[in-house]
Design a protein around this motif. Structure first.
Motif, PDB file in Angstrom:
ATOM      1  N   CYS A   8      55.270  43.306  63.090  1.00 40.80           N
ATOM      2  CA  CYS A   8      54.364  44.034  62.210  1.00 40.80           C
ATOM      3  C   CYS A   8      54.798  45.504  62.108  1.00 40.80           C
ATOM      4  N   GLN A   9      55.068  46.112  63.243  1.00 44.67           N
ATOM      5  CA  GLN A   9      55.465  47.518  63.274  1.00 44.67           C
ATOM      6  C   GLN A   9      56.799  47.729  62.546  1.00 44.67           C
ATOM      7  N   PHE A  12      56.172  47.670  58.931  1.00 44.82           N
ATOM      8  CA  PHE A  12      55.453  48.889  58.555  1.00 44.82           C
ATOM      9  C   PHE A  12      56.414  50.087  58.533  1.00 44.82           C
ATOM     10  N   LEU A  41      54.415  42.110  54.578  1.00 43.78           N
ATOM     11  CA  LEU A  41      53.623  42.934  55.491  1.00 43.78           C
ATOM     12  C   LEU A  41      52.150  42.530  55.532  1.00 43.78           C
ATOM     13  N   VAL A  45      49.991  41.679  58.928  1.00 45.01           N
ATOM     14  CA  VAL A  45      48.884  42.531  59.385  1.00 45.01           C
ATOM     15  C   VAL A  45      47.631  41.688  59.624  1.00 45.01           C
ATOM     16  N   ILE A  58      47.095  46.707  51.597  1.00 48.12           N
ATOM     17  CA  ILE A  58      48.552  46.634  51.435  1.00 48.12           C
ATOM     18  C   ILE A  58      48.900  45.717  50.266  1.00 48.12           C
ATOM     19  N   ALA A  84      45.941  51.870  59.223  1.00 52.35           N
ATOM     20  CA  ALA A  84      47.034  51.359  60.052  1.00 52.35           C
ATOM     21  C   ALA A  84      47.030  52.026  61.426  1.00 52.35           C
ATOM     22  N   LEU A  89      49.017  50.786  64.634  1.00 51.46           N
ATOM     23  CA  LEU A  89      50.385  50.905  64.128  1.00 51.46           C
ATOM     24  C   LEU A  89      50.805  52.362  64.172  1.00 51.46           C
TER      25      LEU A  89
END
Length: 93
Positions: A8-9, A12, A41, A45, A58, A84, A89
């Protein structure tokens, strides 16, 4: 940090500079690339962060990019960044 959160990171981390650049110089190809990244993404998330609100923002950001005004996108992006960070994040510089 689990593999999922890292996934996920890392998505991002790609999204943030791409989105910022798009605001500076929008274009059809840039919109397509950014939309494709958003499509990866937002489900990540939702799944990894259990955050439907952020996921929806998003998805909304990436949808119909060329038709959106820069100011609208800037506002959406700011909301995404705030949300986020609250979801854990890290915001890349």
């Amino acid at each position: 940090m689990s593999m999922l959160n890292e996934h996920c990171q890392s998505l991002f981390d790609q999204f943030v500079p791409m989105a910022r650049q798009y605001l500076d110089s929008p274009g059809v190809m840039a919109a397509l690339e950014l939309d494709q990244l958003c499509m990866k993404l937002y489900p990540a998330v939702a799944r990894e962060k259990q955050n439907q609100e952020l996921s929806n923002r998003i998805r909304e950001f990436g949808r119909g990019l060329p038709r959106k005004e820069t100011e609208e996108l800037r506002g959406l992006l700011q909301d995404i960044f705030t949300e986020a960070q609250a979801a854990g994040l890290n915001l890349p510089d």
